[in-house]
Design a protein around this motif. Structure first.
Motif, PDB file in Angstrom:
ATOM      1  N   LEU A  10     -14.595  -1.168  -0.807  1.00 60.09           N
ATOM      2  CA  LEU A  10     -13.890  -2.517  -0.136  1.00 60.09           C
ATOM      3  C   LEU A  10     -13.585  -2.777   1.284  1.00 60.09           C
ATOM      4  O   LEU A  10     -14.380  -1.526   2.034  1.00 60.09           O
ATOM      5  CB  LEU A  10     -12.098  -1.747  -0.173  1.00 60.09           C
ATOM      6  N   SER A  11     -13.861  -4.164   1.827  1.00 58.43           N
ATOM      7  CA  SER A  11     -13.514  -4.305   3.524  1.00 58.43           C
ATOM      8  C   SER A  11     -12.344  -3.351   3.952  1.00 58.43           C
ATOM      9  O   SER A  11     -11.161  -3.735   3.608  1.00 58.43           O
ATOM     10  CB  SER A  11     -13.781  -5.330   3.299  1.00 58.43           C
ATOM     11  N   ILE A  12     -12.521  -2.892   5.207  1.00 59.41           N
ATOM     12  CA  ILE A  12     -11.149  -3.129   5.984  1.00 59.41           C
ATOM     13  C   ILE A  12     -10.729  -3.770   6.871  1.00 59.41           C
ATOM     14  O   ILE A  12     -11.310  -4.303   7.781  1.00 59.41           O
ATOM     15  CB  ILE A  12     -11.636  -1.623   6.751  1.00 59.41           C
ATOM     16  N   THR A  13      -9.337  -4.976   6.176  1.00 57.91           N
ATOM     17  CA  THR A  13      -8.490  -6.175   7.171  1.00 57.91           C
ATOM     18  C   THR A  13      -8.158  -5.208   8.352  1.00 57.91           C
ATOM     19  O   THR A  13      -8.396  -4.498   8.107  1.00 57.91           O
ATOM     20  CB  THR A  13      -8.380  -6.537   5.986  1.00 57.91           C
ATOM     21  N   ALA A  15      -5.551  -6.335   8.904  1.00 63.24           N
ATOM     22  CA  ALA A  15      -3.691  -5.651   9.109  1.00 63.24           C
ATOM     23  C   ALA A  15      -3.885  -4.518   7.985  1.00 63.24           C
ATOM     24  O   ALA A  15      -2.441  -3.529   8.692  1.00 63.24           O
ATOM     25  CB  ALA A  15      -3.714  -6.299   7.590  1.00 63.24           C
ATOM     26  N   ILE A  16      -4.585  -4.350   7.604  1.00 64.23           N
ATOM     27  CA  ILE A  16      -5.023  -2.164   7.023  1.00 64.23           C
ATOM     28  C   ILE A  16      -5.334  -1.411   7.686  1.00 64.23           C
ATOM     29  O   ILE A  16      -4.810  -0.352   8.005  1.00 64.23           O
ATOM     30  CB  ILE A  16      -5.943  -2.029   6.084  1.00 64.23           C
ATOM     31  N   GLU A  17      -6.263  -2.002   8.522  1.00 57.02           N
ATOM     32  CA  GLU A  17      -6.711  -0.806  10.143  1.00 57.02           C
ATOM     33  C   GLU A  17      -5.270  -0.915  10.665  1.00 57.02           C
ATOM     34  O   GLU A  17      -5.004  -0.192  11.310  1.00 57.02           O
ATOM     35  CB  GLU A  17      -7.288  -1.902  11.108  1.00 57.02           C
ATOM     36  N   ASP A  18      -4.663  -2.036  10.834  1.00 56.69           N
ATOM     37  CA  ASP A  18      -2.950  -2.135  12.634  1.00 56.69           C
ATOM     38  C   ASP A  18      -2.130  -0.945  11.612  1.00 56.69           C
ATOM     39  O   ASP A  18      -1.627  -0.588  11.982  1.00 56.69           O
ATOM     40  CB  ASP A  18      -2.855  -3.312  11.995  1.00 56.69           C
ATOM     41  N   ASP A  19      -2.208  -1.378   9.908  1.00 55.78           N
ATOM     42  CA  ASP A  19      -1.240   0.040   9.651  1.00 55.78           C
ATOM     43  C   ASP A  19      -1.860   0.862   9.334  1.00 55.78           C
ATOM     44  O   ASP A  19      -0.624   1.658   9.890  1.00 55.78           O
ATOM     45  CB  ASP A  19      -1.070  -1.181   7.822  1.00 55.78           C
ATOM     46  N   ILE A  20      -3.105   1.612   9.034  1.00 54.61           N
ATOM     47  CA  ILE A  20      -3.299   3.051   9.795  1.00 54.61           C
ATOM     48  C   ILE A  20      -2.691   3.276  11.284  1.00 54.61           C
ATOM     49  O   ILE A  20      -2.184   3.992  10.861  1.00 54.61           O
ATOM     50  CB  ILE A  20      -4.604   3.320   9.080  1.00 54.61           C
ATOM     51  N   ARG A  21      -3.264   2.536  12.169  1.00 55.56           N
ATOM     52  CA  ARG A  21      -2.829   3.377  13.574  1.00 55.56           C
ATOM     53  C   ARG A  21      -1.437   3.279  13.950  1.00 55.56           C
ATOM     54  O   ARG A  21      -1.184   4.182  14.862  1.00 55.56           O
ATOM     55  CB  ARG A  21      -3.664   2.465  14.258  1.00 55.56           C
ATOM     56  N   ASN A  22      -0.528   2.192  13.212  1.00 58.89           N
ATOM     57  CA  ASN A  22       0.923   1.880  13.758  1.00 58.89           C
ATOM     58  C   ASN A  22       1.163   3.162  12.894  1.00 58.89           C
ATOM     59  O   ASN A  22       2.480   4.169  13.829  1.00 58.89           O
ATOM     60  CB  ASN A  22       1.662   1.078  13.822  1.00 58.89           C
ATOM     61  N   LYS A  23       0.965   3.616  11.601  1.00 60.76           N
ATOM     62  CA  LYS A  23       1.613   4.804  10.714  1.00 60.76           C
ATOM     63  C   LYS A  23       1.311   6.872  11.844  1.00 60.76           C
ATOM     64  O   LYS A  23       2.091   7.398  11.773  1.00 60.76           O
ATOM     65  CB  LYS A  23       1.064   4.771   9.366  1.00 60.76           C
ATOM     66  N   GLN A  74      -5.322  14.178   0.122  1.00 57.98           N
ATOM     67  CA  GLN A  74      -5.633  12.474  -0.819  1.00 57.98           C
ATOM     68  C   GLN A  74      -4.795  12.186  -0.665  1.00 57.98           C
ATOM     69  O   GLN A  74      -2.911  12.724  -1.782  1.00 57.98           O
ATOM     70  CB  GLN A  74      -6.482  13.131  -0.982  1.00 57.98           C
ATOM     71  N   ALA A  75      -3.868  10.449  -1.533  1.00 62.03           N
ATOM     72  CA  ALA A  75      -3.268  10.035  -2.039  1.00 62.03           C
ATOM     73  C   ALA A  75      -3.731   8.539  -3.103  1.00 62.03           C
ATOM     74  O   ALA A  75      -4.793   8.483  -2.582  1.00 62.03           O
ATOM     75  CB  ALA A  75      -1.783   9.855  -1.463  1.00 62.03           C
ATOM     76  N   THR A  76      -3.491   8.218  -3.760  1.00 57.62           N
ATOM     77  CA  THR A  76      -3.563   7.508  -5.076  1.00 57.62           C
ATOM     78  C   THR A  76      -2.324   6.882  -5.322  1.00 57.62           C
ATOM     79  O   THR A  76      -1.481   6.855  -5.462  1.00 57.62           O
ATOM     80  CB  THR A  76      -4.615   7.851  -6.275  1.00 57.62           C
ATOM     81  N   ALA A  77      -2.687   5.302  -5.362  1.00 56.25           N
ATOM     82  CA  ALA A  77      -1.534   4.055  -6.019  1.00 56.25           C
ATOM     83  C   ALA A  77      -2.840   2.713  -6.877  1.00 56.25           C
ATOM     84  O   ALA A  77      -3.384   3.240  -6.474  1.00 56.25           O
ATOM     85  CB  ALA A  77      -0.795   4.208  -5.083  1.00 56.25           C
ATOM     86  N   ASP A  78      -1.472   2.435  -6.896  1.00 59.64           N
ATOM     87  CA  ASP A  78      -1.881   1.111  -7.291  1.00 59.64           C
ATOM     88  C   ASP A  78      -2.369  -0.323  -6.463  1.00 59.64           C
ATOM     89  O   ASP A  78      -3.158  -1.122  -6.943  1.00 59.64           O
ATOM     90  CB  ASP A  78      -1.069   0.450  -8.509  1.00 59.64           C
ATOM     91  N   ASP A  79      -1.720   0.157  -5.153  1.00 58.09           N
ATOM     92  CA  ASP A  79      -2.109  -0.828  -4.139  1.00 58.09           C
ATOM     93  C   ASP A  79      -2.207  -0.250  -2.835  1.00 58.09           C
ATOM     94  O   ASP A  79      -1.902   1.441  -2.793  1.00 58.09           O
ATOM     95  CB  ASP A  79      -0.746  -0.982  -4.011  1.00 58.09           C
ATOM     96  N   MET A  80      -3.171   0.055  -2.141  1.00 55.95           N
ATOM     97  CA  MET A  80      -3.992   0.151  -0.999  1.00 55.95           C
ATOM     98  C   MET A  80      -2.517   0.952   0.090  1.00 55.95           C
ATOM     99  O   MET A  80      -2.271   2.442   0.903  1.00 55.95           O
ATOM    100  CB  MET A  80      -4.584  -0.871   0.067  1.00 55.95           C
ATOM    101  N   TYR A  81      -1.638  -0.299   0.435  1.00 56.87           N
ATOM    102  CA  TYR A  81      -1.087  -0.125   1.640  1.00 56.87           C
ATOM    103  C   TYR A  81       0.941   0.897   1.044  1.00 56.87           C
ATOM    104  O   TYR A  81       0.635   2.395   1.828  1.00 56.87           O
ATOM    105  CB  TYR A  81      -0.180  -1.219   1.379  1.00 56.87           C
TER     106      TYR A  81
END
Length: 112
Positions: A10-13, A15-23, A74-81
């Motif tokens: 998958l490609s890192i968008t 929005a995903i990168e900002d979410d990770i960095r903020n958290k 490690q965590a898994t879910a139906d959604d990446m967020y």
């Protein structure tokens, strides 16, 4: 602190990168000892035989390096967020436990 974010299947968008960095910035705000973090996001393309769709196929993994210690989650879910949120909660617990062990440690002084 260096954060490395990789994507597998998958490609890192942005929005995903900002979410990770903020958290991760919130999580390590009170802990100065973090040397580096590696976050790997992947998507498993396996289909469930019954529902014909992938369940819990977004996987988030992280390695946090502290002096003398590496923490892994490690965590898994139906959604990446959602998987990122679960991952940060697991790492928060591990960092809190590590911080508590550091604060509770009292060296034994042996006098001769």
């Amino acid at each position: 602190m260096q954060i490395t974010i990789r994507g597998h299947h998958l490609s890192i968008t942005p929005a995903i990168e900002d979410d990770i960095r903020n958290k991760f910035a919130q999580m390590t705000k009170h802990l100065d000892q973090v040397n580096s973090m590696q976050v790997k996001l992947s998507k498993d393309h396996q289909l469930d035989k019954r529902s014909k769709k992938g369940s819990a196929n977004h996987i988030a993994e992280a390695i946090v390096r502290l002096p003398g210690v590496e923490l892994f989650a490690q965590a898994t879910a139906d959604d990446m967020y959602t998987s990122i949120k679960k991952l940060t909660e697991k790492l928060k617990r591990q960092l809190h436990r590590h911080r508590k062990m550091q604060l509770d440690y009292q060296p034994v002084i042996v006098s001769a």
